[in-house]
Design a protein around this motif. Structure first.
Motif, mmCIF file in Angstrom:
data_model
loop_
_atom_site.group_PDB
_atom_site.id
_atom_site.type_symbol
_atom_site.label_atom_id
_atom_site.label_comp_id
_atom_site.label_asym_id
_atom_site.label_seq_id
_atom_site.Cartn_x
_atom_site.Cartn_y
_atom_site.Cartn_z
ATOM 1 N N HIS A 123 0.842 -1.256 0.079
ATOM 2 C CA HIS A 123 0.070 0.023 0.014
ATOM 3 C C HIS A 123 0.960 1.086 0.088
ATOM 4 N N HIS A 147 1.528 3.567 2.193
ATOM 5 C CA HIS A 147 2.101 4.344 3.408
ATOM 6 C C HIS A 147 3.799 4.333 3.572
ATOM 7 N N ASP A 153 5.650 3.936 6.127
ATOM 8 C CA ASP A 153 6.262 3.255 6.851
ATOM 9 C C ASP A 153 6.518 1.861 6.490
ATOM 10 N N HIS A 154 5.866 1.416 5.285
ATOM 11 C CA HIS A 154 6.051 0.308 4.695
ATOM 12 C C HIS A 154 6.726 0.417 3.322
ATOM 13 N N HIS A 204 -7.167 -0.743 4.262
ATOM 14 C CA HIS A 204 -6.218 0.096 4.936
ATOM 15 C C HIS A 204 -5.265 0.853 4.189
ATOM 16 N N ASP A 240 -0.820 -4.560 7.163
ATOM 17 C CA ASP A 240 -1.381 -3.416 7.824
ATOM 18 C C ASP A 240 -2.842 -3.624 7.998
HETATM 19 ZN ZN LIG Z 1 -0.282 1.424 6.553
#
Ligand SMILES: [Zn+2]
Length: 302
Positions: free
Chosen positions: A86, A88, A90-91, A152, A171
């Motif tokens: 996805h 984000h 942080d990933h 998410h 997530d």
């Molecule tokens: Zn996430």
């Protein structure tokens, strides 16, 4: 050295961004590994002559440590493909530090957000996928990428490896109760869409953080969010002060402890999760993703 900053603006972050943690790598099958920095978790796949890696971890240092972990596990094969689970940071925020020349595969909605966000270090998507299911064949390796609908983040893709009966979904459902504030969970359909993934024949579930789990823990994770959503609605009926963390933690843990008290992090996290869920009911959701048939609406955005 210039450091990619994501969307951070303070130069006080430089040491945080550069730190390279120990990565724990575990072999799941002949061709599949999972790797964790102690918090986030992902997978990578050995192909005939290259590696398909999912995500990048959440800082330049972590991205470099991830690449080194892959090189230790699969020496001599470069990462030529990165799949973003996805959008984000942080990933998936630091492809520039992880595999700057790789093909970047992601859902078309993820691609759109990343293009517009322009976070420093997050590579744009070079191969966009659309639709619910995309069978992949990359460098001799077959697997399935699935967008179950908004769960998410944006354009969240789960990966299914039929040969190994392994599901990776980042997530989304956790095998514990250690949810954060869940700011970008699309709760209207979250459990419904996740339960549809249970139609797949998998025995190992790799979540996007914490520990590797099994099918039963995945189902229990769905049950937990569903039960907590019901308890949060009942809190309105019983005039619990729904905006007060401690009151919601006490109320919901009393309701759910018998069934879910064994989940790791239950006592520490249930109040925070409940506060998020009551606000979902107060507001009706946080956008197009939280409408009853979001797939139709999102497809019309292009
Ligand atoms: Zn996430």
């Amino acid at each position: 050295m210039t450091q990619h900053m994501g969307i951070f603006t303070s130069d006080k972050l430089l040491d945080y961004l550069a730190a390279e943690p120990d990565m724990q790598t575990e072999k799941l099958s002949e061709r599949l590994w999972t790797v964790s920095d102690g918090l986030c978790r992902t997978i990578f796949l050995e192909c005939d002559n290259s590696v398909v890696a999912f995500d990048t971890f959440g800082t330049p240092g972590r991205a470099r440590a991830y690449r080194a972990a892959i090189e230790r596990a699969v020496s001599g094969k470069p990462v030529k493909t990165v799949v973003y689970s996805h959008d984000h940071l942080d990933h998936a925020g630091f492809g520039a530090d992880f595999a700057p020349d790789a093909e970047i595969v992601a859902d078309e909605m993820t691609a759109k957000v990343i293009d517009l966000r322009k976070a420093d270090g997050q590579l744009p998507v070079t191969k966009q996928l659309s639709g619910r299911e995309n069978p992949m064949n990359i460098d001799g390796a077959d697997f399935l990428l699935i967008n179950p609908g908004p769960t998410h983040g944006t354009g969240n893709l789960s990966a299914y490896f039929a040969e190994e009966k392994i599901l990776f979904s980042s997530d989304t459902i956790l095998p514990d109760a250690r949810y954060g504030f869940m700011p970008d969970y699309h709760l209207t359909n979250f459990v419904r869409f996740m339960r549809e993934l249970a139609d797949l024949d998998f025995r190992i579930f790799v979540p996007g953080r914490h520990q590797v789990a099994d099918r039963e823990q995945f189902i229990k994770g769905c049950d937990y969010i569903e039960a907590l959503s019901l308890a949060c609605q009942q809190a309105f009926v019983e005039m619990v002060p729904i905006w007060v963390h401690d009151a919601m933690a006490e109320y919901c843990s009393a309701k759910l402890r018998n069934r879910f008290g064994d989940l790791d992090g239950f006592d520490q996290h249930i109040g925070q999760t409940a506060i998020r869920i009551v606000h979902h009911y107060l507001m009706g959701g946080w956008g197009l993703e939280d409408t009853p048939e979001p797939g139709i609406l999102l497809a019309q955005q292009t």
